[in-house]
Design a protein around this motif. Structure first.
Motif, PDB file in Angstrom:
ATOM      1  N   MET A 100       0.835  -1.204   0.000  1.00 39.12           N
ATOM      2  CA  MET A 100       0.000   0.000   0.000  1.00 39.12           C
ATOM      3  C   MET A 100       0.871   1.257   0.000  1.00 39.12           C
ATOM      4  N   MET A 101       2.017   1.200   0.695  1.00 36.79           N
ATOM      5  CA  MET A 101       2.949   2.331   0.648  1.00 36.79           C
ATOM      6  C   MET A 101       3.509   2.524  -0.753  1.00 36.79           C
ATOM      7  N   VAL A 102       3.842   1.413  -1.421  1.00 36.73           N
ATOM      8  CA  VAL A 102       4.390   1.483  -2.777  1.00 36.73           C
ATOM      9  C   VAL A 102       3.361   2.089  -3.724  1.00 36.73           C
ATOM     10  N   ALA A 103       2.095   1.701  -3.558  1.00 36.76           N
ATOM     11  CA  ALA A 103       1.049   2.218  -4.446  1.00 36.76           C
ATOM     12  C   ALA A 103       0.859   3.721  -4.281  1.00 36.76           C
ATOM     13  N   SER A 104       1.117   4.234  -3.069  1.00 34.78           N
ATOM     14  CA  SER A 104       0.917   5.665  -2.827  1.00 34.78           C
ATOM     15  C   SER A 104       2.170   6.495  -3.073  1.00 34.78           C
ATOM     16  N   ASN A 105       3.310   5.840  -3.295  1.00 36.39           N
ATOM     17  CA  ASN A 105       4.566   6.567  -3.513  1.00 36.39           C
ATOM     18  C   ASN A 105       5.305   5.945  -4.689  1.00 36.39           C
ATOM     19  N   PRO A 106       5.139   6.472  -5.886  1.00 36.61           N
ATOM     20  CA  PRO A 106       5.773   5.864  -7.066  1.00 36.61           C
ATOM     21  C   PRO A 106       7.290   6.006  -7.075  1.00 36.61           C
ATOM     22  N   LYS A 107       7.861   6.868  -6.226  1.00 38.03           N
ATOM     23  CA  LYS A 107       9.305   7.083  -6.214  1.00 38.03           C
ATOM     24  C   LYS A 107      10.048   6.097  -5.311  1.00 38.03           C
ATOM     25  N   ILE A 108       9.335   5.211  -4.643  1.00 39.14           N
ATOM     26  CA  ILE A 108       9.980   4.287  -3.735  1.00 39.14           C
ATOM     27  C   ILE A 108      10.805   3.274  -4.525  1.00 39.14           C
ATOM     28  N   THR A 109      11.953   2.887  -3.996  1.00 43.76           N
ATOM     29  CA  THR A 109      12.854   1.970  -4.690  1.00 43.76           C
ATOM     30  C   THR A 109      12.697   0.549  -4.171  1.00 43.76           C
ATOM     31  N   ALA A 110      13.296  -0.403  -4.924  1.00 46.34           N
ATOM     32  CA  ALA A 110      13.241  -1.804  -4.514  1.00 46.34           C
ATOM     33  C   ALA A 110      13.970  -2.018  -3.192  1.00 46.34           C
ATOM     34  N   GLU A 111      15.052  -1.273  -2.975  1.00 47.37           N
ATOM     35  CA  GLU A 111      15.777  -1.385  -1.711  1.00 47.37           C
ATOM     36  C   GLU A 111      14.917  -0.921  -0.540  1.00 47.37           C
ATOM     37  N   ASP A 112      14.156   0.145  -0.754  1.00 43.68           N
ATOM     38  CA  ASP A 112      13.260   0.628   0.299  1.00 43.68           C
ATOM     39  C   ASP A 112      12.181  -0.403   0.608  1.00 43.68           C
ATOM     40  N   VAL A 113      11.663  -1.050  -0.440  1.00 42.13           N
ATOM     41  CA  VAL A 113      10.634  -2.064  -0.239  1.00 42.13           C
ATOM     42  C   VAL A 113      11.179  -3.224   0.590  1.00 42.13           C
ATOM     43  N   ALA A 114      12.386  -3.691   0.241  1.00 41.15           N
ATOM     44  CA  ALA A 114      12.991  -4.793   0.985  1.00 41.15           C
ATOM     45  C   ALA A 114      13.262  -4.398   2.433  1.00 41.15           C
TER      46      ALA A 114
END
Length: 323
Positions: A37-51
């Motif tokens: 849900m955070m990724v869907a609301s922030n398109p600038k988030i990176t794969a490292e941030d997701v991990a």
């Protein structure tokens, strides 16, 4: 009795743990965890941030480890944090449980006061006009969908004849005007939800009461009591009604469990801020902590109500022993 209660309490705890794990596993299968849900609301988030976020929230671990962490937090008194409402779960659940308790207790008490006497009268006069009317009312109350009945009540008493509010729990700011003002304001918002729940419960309770009384009044001990010259009132209430209590205790105990678990459809239609609506909103919003705590409370109340019913059986019927 002590041994029986201890054994049942241990069984209840085991069932709660098992069902809570199953619910936790099923909710983990739902699409869209907090990080998604955070990724869907922030398109600038990176794969490292997701991990990193998945590791921070423990979402990269197996389900059983996440469940163990959740149970450990519960045992320490930490019920978690609501992502939807941005407050701790314990601060959110308290007022909602109180609202649901008021709604359910009033509707249950009103239903019992009306349904039990009507069911007894219907059983004492089988085939009469009263009996036919009660059967019609009972089947209608049982068959009508709760959401449809709620919508009809809103249309009649909030739109066509604006006597009561269409939804909500209380007027904003009414709690600051004093106790009695707040009580009267809350009462207006309770009328339609209580009426919606009571109509269905009256139909169910009166039907069970009628069936139980008809069976009890056919027994030999009723004829013996009449032959001994006991008054009609004593025969009905002391001998007939007491023996009809066993099935009534069962259905009332199951209904009592809804005092804290809430009526999801009714609370949702009337926008009543209770546990039922909270469960619905938390599931829709993937608010895991709120949904899980609500589920555990609902399961616990059902199991404890069953235990209470088993104990009350012994008081209603002395022939039942727990030795």
């Amino acid at each position: 009795m002590t041994t029986f209660i201890t054994r049942r309490v241990l069984q209840t705890l085991a069932v709660i743990v098992l069902l809570s794990y199953v619910c936790f596993y099923l909710m983990s299968l739902m699409p869209g965890d907090p990080v998604d849900m955070m990724v869907a609301s922030n398109p600038k988030i990176t794969a490292e941030d997701v991990a990193r976020l998945k590791s921070l929230y423990g979402l990269d671990q197996p389900v059983y480890k996440r469940y163990g962490s959740w149970i450990s937090s519960i045992m320490e008194g930490d019920l978690g944090y609501s992502r939807t409402y941005r407050v701790p779960v314990q601060e959110l659940m308290g007022p909602r449980m109180w609202n649901t308790f008021i709604l359910s207790f009033i509707s249950l008490g009103l239903s019992i006061l009306i349904a039990v006497p009507l069911g007894v009268l219907s059983a004492l006069k089988p085939g009469s006009r009263l009996d036919y009317f009660m059967n019609l009312f009972s089947f209608a109350g049982i068959s009508i969908p709760s959401f449809w009945l709620a919508i009809v009540l809103i249309i009649l008493f909030a739109v066509k004849f604006p006597l009561f509010p269409a939804g909500g729990t209380q007027t904003i700011g009414a709690g600051e005007l004093g106790f009695w003002t707040d009580l009267m304001d809350r009462s207006k918002y309770l009328v339609l939800p209580v009426l919606s729940l009571s109509i269905q419960q009256i139909g169910r309770f009166s039907r069970f009461t009628r069936s139980a009384m008809l069976e009890a009044m056919r027994n030999d001990f009723i004829r013996t009591a009449r032959a001994k010259g006991l008054s009609r009132r004593r025969v009905i209430w002391q001998h007939g009604f007491r023996n009809a209590l066993i099935p009534l205790i069962t259905i009332l105990a199951l209904s009592f469990s809804g005092l804290f678990s809430g009526a999801i459809l009714t609370e949702t239609v009337f926008a009543y801020q209770g546990v039922g609506k909270l469960v619905y909103d938390s599931i829709i919003g993937n608010d895991y902590n709120v949904a899980m705590i609500s589920f555990v409370i609902s399961v616990s109340m059902v199991l404890l109500a069953n235990l209470l019913a088993d104990i009350l059986y012994g008081f209603a019927d002395p022939r039942i022993s727990y030795q």
